[in-house]
Scaffold this motif. Structure first.
Motif, mmCIF file in Angstrom:
data_model
loop_
_atom_site.group_PDB
_atom_site.id
_atom_site.type_symbol
_atom_site.label_atom_id
_atom_site.label_comp_id
_atom_site.label_asym_id
_atom_site.label_seq_id
_atom_site.Cartn_x
_atom_site.Cartn_y
_atom_site.Cartn_z
ATOM 1 N N UNK A 124 0.819 -1.217 0.000
ATOM 2 C CA UNK A 124 0.000 0.000 0.000
ATOM 3 C C UNK A 124 0.846 1.257 0.000
ATOM 4 N N UNK A 125 0.193 2.337 -0.390
ATOM 5 C CA UNK A 125 0.743 3.675 -0.223
ATOM 6 C C UNK A 125 -0.217 4.471 0.650
ATOM 7 N N UNK A 126 0.311 5.092 1.691
ATOM 8 C CA UNK A 126 -0.471 5.942 2.589
ATOM 9 C C UNK A 126 -0.002 7.373 2.383
ATOM 10 N N UNK A 127 -0.951 8.292 2.293
ATOM 11 C CA UNK A 127 -0.594 9.686 2.071
ATOM 12 C C UNK A 127 -1.438 10.593 2.953
ATOM 13 N N UNK B 130 -3.483 17.310 3.160
ATOM 14 C CA UNK B 130 -4.141 18.252 4.060
ATOM 15 C C UNK B 130 -4.422 17.596 5.390
ATOM 16 N N UNK B 131 -5.685 17.431 5.704
ATOM 17 C CA UNK B 131 -6.089 16.787 6.959
ATOM 18 C C UNK B 131 -6.697 15.409 6.705
ATOM 19 N N UNK B 132 -6.444 14.851 5.528
ATOM 20 C CA UNK B 132 -7.024 13.552 5.164
ATOM 21 C C UNK B 132 -5.932 12.512 4.974
ATOM 22 N N UNK B 133 -6.149 11.346 5.574
ATOM 23 C CA UNK B 133 -5.252 10.211 5.377
ATOM 24 C C UNK B 133 -5.876 9.297 4.331
ATOM 25 N N UNK B 134 -5.138 9.010 3.255
ATOM 26 C CA UNK B 134 -5.673 8.165 2.181
ATOM 27 C C UNK B 134 -4.847 6.892 2.068
ATOM 28 N N UNK B 135 -5.512 5.832 1.639
ATOM 29 C CA UNK B 135 -4.875 4.534 1.458
ATOM 30 C C UNK B 135 -5.063 4.090 0.011
ATOM 31 N N UNK B 136 -3.956 3.862 -0.691
ATOM 32 C CA UNK B 136 -3.971 3.351 -2.052
ATOM 33 C C UNK B 136 -3.394 1.943 -2.067
ATOM 34 N N UNK B 137 -4.083 1.028 -2.719
ATOM 35 C CA UNK B 137 -3.552 -0.324 -2.909
ATOM 36 C C UNK B 137 -2.596 -0.324 -4.097
#
Length: 506
Positions: free
Chosen positions: A480-483, A486-493
């Motif tokens: 995964x990639x975590x980013x 701003x104030x949001x945590x996103x998770x990309x597979x």
């Protein structure tokens, strides 16, 4: 025999007219949507490096063959050229489907509705029609039997097929070499290389990635430096931890936390100070003594850290290795960072360490370069990103009798941030490449991926914008990639096209 000749001529005329219409239509659709065609060709997994001239050569060739087909004395040559062109298109699709690193989007026009496999069959049918037209043309021209005409074209058709296939194969091999080792600043965007799975509102924009340990992602908070937010790798089961036993007599100014394995490190280069403790109870148990001032530091193991300090010549940035158990605790390597302008702003960048490969990486912000060193801070290699900014574009002013340096103009940022996962280096690039899709560029943050072992560029993928917030930092694991945007945590597979490139240390 005589009754058959008009019949055969009608068939030849129909095939010829079909090719004329096809080529005119195909060439016109490319020219009417030329920018899109150029982007598609630039993203081709076979022809990217040659897109600059192929983008003009293809429609011009199609127009020329269409024109030659309607001139009787040039028809024979045009039919052979048609056979060669359709062979090259067919070979292109076959290599895309079976040998390329990814399958791009389809061509434009009505052919865009076809799948690649249907398009392959369509091209094979056109090759058969071209061969039939060559045979009919030879027969009618010489007024011979099919058997006699067949003997004459028996050499021509296989020769054309072999030559056309050889040309496309050569372009594929040479393009792959250029793209991976001498990239002319053309990005490749395989479809769905990374796919958004979930996101989480962090409420505040002061979070950064502290690290990862035992299946949990840790985020530090710059406004609450002793507090960490942890979350499992699916962005669930949030937990708040607080570092205990922090010294009361130290005035922390820029405290940051790193988490590696089972340890945490509380760092502040302005003090300077580094404290270590167990992530099991978050109690400080060790202090690193004798530290120089630093602005970046990454733990290598429980007693050693790689850090960046201003102890170089003329107070330039320098990388060094700190060992808490040695008498001479710090060992600098002045050969790692290379001065271009002032040694401070021009060498600014991101310091990284991968615990699996035991390698240090450093990515410059203002030039197309990164370095790799071993865990003793000895240089392994220097590499380049695919953009062309070889020299840092920074303007520096010297104040107070040359004792204070400041940026006199906004710098030209090349690499905004970076993360490392084993042998792969992920870089958030700020420079737009050739044949860049304007929509993708304006709506996303572009991540370029490099293989540190092979010193090659692999591919790029977008991390899409969330409102007008900025990509602050990101972390990459094997899956995964975590980013933090701003104030949001996103998770990309990460999909197999990336995951298959990740190699553990030997």
């Amino acid at each position: 025999m005589k009754n058959q000749v008009p019949h055969q001529r009608i068939i030849l005329e129909c095939i010829t007219l079909s090719f004329v219409l096809l080529y005119v239509y195909a060439a016109m659709s490319k020219l009417l949507d030329f920018e899109n065609f150029k982007v598609q060709l630039g993203q081709s997994p076979l022809l990217s490096a040659h897109a600059a001239w192929i983008v003009y050569a293809v429609p011009i060739t199609e127009f020329l063959i269409a024109g030659f087909l309607i001139i009787p004395r040039l028809r024979t040559t045009a039919l052979k050229a048609s056979m060669a062109l359709m062979t090259m298109f067919t070979a292109y699709i076959f290599i895309v489907l079976h040998y390329s690193s990814f399958v791009p989007c389809s061509c434009g026009g009505i052919l865009e509705k076809m799948s690649w496999n249907v398009h392959l069959v369509f091209n094979i049918v056109l090759m058969i029609l071209a061969a039939a037209a060559i045979l009919l043309d030879e027969k009618l021209k010489e007024n011979e039997s099919f058997k006699e005409s067949y003997r004459k074209v028996l050499i021509w058709i296989p020769a054309i097929i072999v030559a056309g296939t050889a040309v496309v194969s050569f372009l594929f091999v040479s393009s792959e070499r250029l793209m991976h080792y001498e990239n002319p600043f053309i990005r490749r965007y395989p479809r769905h290389a990374a796919v958004l799975r979930s996101q989480l509102d962090l409420k505040y924009n002061s979070y950064y990635f502290a690290g990862r340990s035992e299946g949990r992602i840790y985020l530090g908070n710059s406004t609450a430096p002793l507090q960490l937010l942890s979350i499992d790798e699916n962005l669930k089961n949030k937990k708040i931890d607080r570092i205990k036993s922090a010294p009361k007599d130290i005035l922390f100014q820029r405290a940051m936390v790193s988490v590696q394995d089972k340890y945490f490190y509380l760092k502040d280069g302005t003090v300077p100070a580094v404290f270590r403790g167990s992530a099991a109870d978050w109690i400080i148990t060790n202090k690193f003594s004798g530290l120089p001032y630093f602005d970046q530091a990454e733990p290598i193991d429980s007693i050693r850290m790689v850090l960046r300090s201003n102890k170089g010549e003329d107070l330039a940035n320098i990388l060094g290795l700190f060992d808490n158990e040695k008498t001479r605790k710090i060992k600098y390597n002045p050969q790692l960072l290379q001065k271009q302008v002032d040694g401070i702003f021009d060498t600014d960048g991101k310091l990284l360490y991968d615990n699996n490969t035991k390698k240090i990486s450093y990515v410059y912000f203002y030039r197309n370069e990164f370095i790799t060193a071993d865990n003793h801070a000895e240089l392994i290699q220097r590499g380049n990103t695919i953009d062309t900014t070889t020299r840092a574009k920074v303007k520096v002013s010297y104040l107070e009798n040359h004792t204070v340096r400041k940026m006199s103009a906004p710098p030209y940022v090349v690499n905004a941030n970076a993360a490392v996962c084993r042998n792969l280096l992920f870089i958030h690039s700020k420079i737009k490449g050739k044949y860049q899709d304007e929509k993708v560029w304006s709506q996303s943050f572009v991540i370029d991926v490099y293989d540190l072992n092979k010193q090659t560029y692999l591919l790029s993928f977008p991390i899409y914008n969330i409102r007008d917030q900025k990509l602050k930092t990101f972390l990459v694991t094997k899956d995964c990639l975590y980013a933090v945007i701003g104030s949001t945590l996103v998770l990309y597979d990460l999909k197999p096209i990336i995951k298959k490139e990740i190699k553990d240390a030997h």
